[in-house]
Design a protein around this motif. Structure first.
Motif, PDB file in Angstrom:
ATOM      1  N   LEU A  69       0.821  -1.201   0.000  1.00 56.36           N
ATOM      2  CA  LEU A  69       0.000   0.000   0.000  1.00 56.36           C
ATOM      3  C   LEU A  69       0.862   1.260   0.000  1.00 56.36           C
ATOM      4  O   LEU A  69       0.532   2.243  -0.674  1.00 56.36           O
ATOM      5  CB  LEU A  69      -0.917  -0.015   1.228  1.00 56.36           C
ATOM      6  CG  LEU A  69      -1.835   1.198   1.436  1.00 56.36           C
ATOM      7  CD1 LEU A  69      -2.774   1.375   0.247  1.00 56.36           C
ATOM      8  CD2 LEU A  69      -2.627   1.049   2.730  1.00 56.36           C
ATOM      9  N   ALA A  70       1.973   1.243   0.736  1.00 60.46           N
ATOM     10  CA  ALA A  70       2.836   2.425   0.799  1.00 60.46           C
ATOM     11  C   ALA A  70       3.366   2.801  -0.579  1.00 60.46           C
ATOM     12  O   ALA A  70       3.502   3.980  -0.897  1.00 60.46           O
ATOM     13  CB  ALA A  70       3.992   2.174   1.763  1.00 60.46           C
ATOM     14  N   ASP A  71       3.667   1.800  -1.421  1.00 60.68           N
ATOM     15  CA  ASP A  71       4.147   2.085  -2.780  1.00 60.68           C
ATOM     16  C   ASP A  71       3.016   2.599  -3.661  1.00 60.68           C
ATOM     17  O   ASP A  71       3.199   3.517  -4.467  1.00 60.68           O
ATOM     18  CB  ASP A  71       4.757   0.828  -3.396  1.00 60.68           C
ATOM     19  CG  ASP A  71       6.131   0.524  -2.837  1.00 60.68           C
ATOM     20  OD1 ASP A  71       6.731   1.432  -2.225  1.00 60.68           O
ATOM     21  OD2 ASP A  71       6.606  -0.614  -2.998  1.00 60.68           O
ATOM     22  N   ARG A  72       1.841   2.008  -3.525  1.00 66.08           N
ATOM     23  CA  ARG A  72       0.708   2.436  -4.350  1.00 66.08           C
ATOM     24  C   ARG A  72       0.252   3.844  -3.986  1.00 66.08           C
ATOM     25  O   ARG A  72      -0.318   4.557  -4.815  1.00 66.08           O
ATOM     26  CB  ARG A  72      -0.458   1.451  -4.194  1.00 66.08           C
ATOM     27  CG  ARG A  72      -0.198   0.115  -4.864  1.00 66.08           C
ATOM     28  CD  ARG A  72      -1.407  -0.797  -4.811  1.00 66.08           C
ATOM     29  NE  ARG A  72      -1.602  -1.395  -3.505  1.00 66.08           N
ATOM     30  CZ  ARG A  72      -2.719  -1.366  -2.813  1.00 66.08           C
ATOM     31  NH1 ARG A  72      -3.771  -0.711  -3.293  1.00 66.08           N
ATOM     32  NH2 ARG A  72      -2.805  -1.950  -1.641  1.00 66.08           N
ATOM     33  N   LEU A  73       0.507   4.242  -2.748  1.00 66.81           N
ATOM     34  CA  LEU A  73       0.054   5.547  -2.285  1.00 66.81           C
ATOM     35  C   LEU A  73       1.157   6.604  -2.362  1.00 66.81           C
ATOM     36  O   LEU A  73       0.984   7.721  -1.913  1.00 66.81           O
ATOM     37  CB  LEU A  73      -0.447   5.426  -0.836  1.00 66.81           C
ATOM     38  CG  LEU A  73      -1.455   6.472  -0.359  1.00 66.81           C
ATOM     39  CD1 LEU A  73      -2.759   6.356  -1.139  1.00 66.81           C
ATOM     40  CD2 LEU A  73      -1.729   6.302   1.127  1.00 66.81           C
ATOM     41  N   ARG A  74       2.286   6.243  -2.934  1.00 64.52           N
ATOM     42  CA  ARG A  74       3.400   7.189  -2.994  1.00 64.52           C
ATOM     43  C   ARG A  74       2.975   8.462  -3.740  1.00 64.52           C
ATOM     44  O   ARG A  74       2.386   8.385  -4.821  1.00 64.52           O
ATOM     45  CB  ARG A  74       4.592   6.541  -3.710  1.00 64.52           C
ATOM     46  CG  ARG A  74       5.909   7.287  -3.514  1.00 64.52           C
ATOM     47  CD  ARG A  74       7.040   6.585  -4.257  1.00 64.52           C
ATOM     48  NE  ARG A  74       7.381   5.315  -3.679  1.00 64.52           N
ATOM     49  CZ  ARG A  74       8.212   5.138  -2.660  1.00 64.52           C
ATOM     50  NH1 ARG A  74       8.790   6.199  -2.112  1.00 64.52           N
ATOM     51  NH2 ARG A  74       8.483   3.945  -2.202  1.00 64.52           N
ATOM     52  N   PRO A  75       3.250   9.648  -3.186  1.00 57.95           N
ATOM     53  CA  PRO A  75       2.829  10.904  -3.830  1.00 57.95           C
ATOM     54  C   PRO A  75       3.345  11.041  -5.261  1.00 57.95           C
ATOM     55  O   PRO A  75       4.457  10.616  -5.577  1.00 57.95           O
ATOM     56  CB  PRO A  75       3.444  11.975  -2.921  1.00 57.95           C
ATOM     57  CG  PRO A  75       3.566  11.317  -1.587  1.00 57.95           C
ATOM     58  CD  PRO A  75       3.909   9.885  -1.887  1.00 57.95           C
ATOM     59  N   LYS A  76       2.512  11.640  -6.084  1.00 56.49           N
ATOM     60  CA  LYS A  76       2.880  11.864  -7.490  1.00 56.49           C
ATOM     61  C   LYS A  76       3.516  13.224  -7.708  1.00 56.49           C
ATOM     62  O   LYS A  76       4.120  13.473  -8.750  1.00 56.49           O
ATOM     63  CB  LYS A  76       1.629  11.749  -8.384  1.00 56.49           C
ATOM     64  CG  LYS A  76       0.897  10.423  -8.252  1.00 56.49           C
ATOM     65  CD  LYS A  76       1.732   9.255  -8.719  1.00 56.49           C
ATOM     66  CE  LYS A  76       0.920   7.964  -8.809  1.00 56.49           C
ATOM     67  NZ  LYS A  76       0.370   7.532  -7.507  1.00 56.49           N
TER      68      LYS A  76
END
Length: 439
Positions: free
Chosen positions: A18-25
């Protein structure tokens, strides 16, 4: 094995945390670091100026150091290269530097992100200097350790240190809200459990998202967990005391003020509360040393000795025996006579020094190692106190432009009572000798 992945529907998609999928763009999505990436943040201003420069990111885990480095590369259109000091050696560094020089020759910059940069030895850290100086790389080193102690002075002189802060409750809450939006479902937690999860994260955004994943995996349909159930799910005790937030500061404040108020029973109670909550005993020992110098001072000079001895005893014995030494020191400082006279005098002296600048001490107390200085009057007329009656000359040692000042006013308690009498006696002698000399 491929058949198993196909049956599970995972042949084209490996599980992604989840932390990778939620990484800021983009930098605007980074939470908890407004002093760096906010509208007036240090990095925001650097990007606007077009001059990023090499940087050291210093802060606890899970605060966005890697993410911000990636986003900086995107903002500046640099090639992003990431390595870890744990797994990289000299050969790999040389290869990376040559590739960076090649990109520079082709007009492309390289942003080299080095995680755990403090793990490199002195020689490896020095190897970055040439490519930083010739512009082949913009170095961003990330560290959880104090750069002043762990990084070479030469490297630090070529990079700016930017401090990442542990995420506060509001920042963690924002991350959890984004996770719920991404997942399309709320966390199955009641209000108390949600607050407990935030505390468990301890300022680490990655940890907060990992905990959230564990909760979602464990929840049955329509199940809502309370704080006790949450603690069972994640196999860790929900904190009853947050070392970085209000509980921590409330109890250390209570301990300090009960010592200052000479109540050893209340002081022991708050000390026990902190031990029971898992506070670092060395943090408490350091605070007891502070109490000894700030609230007792010279009313009982032995208090500082006892407080330091308690710290040494804890270092020697460890836990749990060492806690008794700290408890003994707390009782001692709580029952000692109190005085903040030394503390007040020190603050007054600092204020005086700042207000009056670089005033020259009187020449009478300055050494004269050269003939020129002797001719200028350095040391002339100095009275050696040991040769004077009562081993006291009474000379004026203050800068002429400032005149004699009174900073230290000992209390009429404990050992300071003796000091008070001694200073009064010297003041009487000084006045008599000044009057006798006609000055």
């Amino acid at each position: 094995m491929s058949d198993l992945f196909a049956a599970a529907g995972l042949e084209n998609q490996a599980p992604q945390p989840l932390a990778d999928r939620l990484r800021p763009k983009n930098l605007a999505e980074v939470v908890g670091q407004d002093h760096l990436v906010g509208p007036e943040g240090a990095l925001t201003r650097r990007i606007a100026s077009g001059s990023l420069g090499s940087l050291i990111f210093w802060g606890p885990p899970g605060t966005g150091k890697t993410t911000v480095a990636r986003l900086l590369a995107h903002e500046t259109k640099f090639t992003f290269v990431q390595i870890s000091a744990i797994f990289s050696g000299v050969a790999e560094l040389k290869k990376l530097f040559e590739e960076a020089r090649g990109r520079r020759a082709a007009g492309q910059g390289t942003l080299l992100f080095v995680d755990e940069v403090h793990r490199f030895n002195r020689a490896q850290q020095d190897s970055f200097l040439p490519v930083m100086e010739d512009g082949s790389v913009i170095l961003i080193g990330a560290t959880t350790e104090n750069p002043s102690f762990e990084l070479n002075a030469a490297l630090l002189s070529r990079a700016s240190v930017l401090t990442f802060r542990a995420l506060d409750d509001e920042a963690i809450a924002k991350m959890l809200a984004r996770a719920e939006l991404l997942e399309g479902r709320p966390l199955p937690l009641d209000e108390s459990a949600r607050a407990a999860l935030v505390r468990m994260a301890d300022g680490d955004g990655r940890a907060a998202l990992t905990l959230a994943e564990e909760v979602w995996r464990a929840a049955a349909p329509d199940e809502i967990f309370d704080a006790a159930a949450l603690a069972e799910i994640v196999q860790r005790r929900a904190p009853i005391y947050d070392k970085a937030q209000e509980g921590h500061y409330n109890l250390i404040s209570a301990l300090h003020k009960t010592v200052r108020g000479s109540d050893p029973d209340a002081a022991l109670y708050y000390l026990a509360r902190m031990f029971d909550a898992g506070e670092d005993p060395l943090f408490i020992a350091r605070r007891v040393v502070r109490m000894a110098v700030e609230d007792i001072g010279l009313a009982d000079p032995q208090a500082l000795v006892v407080a330091n001895a308690a710290k040494e005893a804890y270092d020697f014995l460890g836990s749990p025996e060492g806690e008794l030494a700290i408890a003994q020191a707390v009782i001692y400082v709580a029952t000692a006579p109190k005085s903040n006279a030394a503390y007040v005098a020190y603050k007054s002296a600092m204020r005086l020094a700042k207000e009056h600048g670089s005033l020259m001490p009187p020449k009478v107390i300055l050494n004269a190692p050269t003939k020129l200085m002797k001719r200028e009057g350095y040391g002339s007329g100095y009275a050696y106190d040991h040769d004077e009656p009562d081993a006291f000359s009474g000379q004026n040692y203050w800068p002429e432009a400032l005149g004699r000042q009174k900073l230290y006013a000992p209390a009429a308690r404990g050992f300071e009572r003796d000091l008070r009498e001694r200073l009064a006696y010297w003041a009487k002698l000084r006045k008599a000798r000044e009057e006798g000399s006609g000055s």
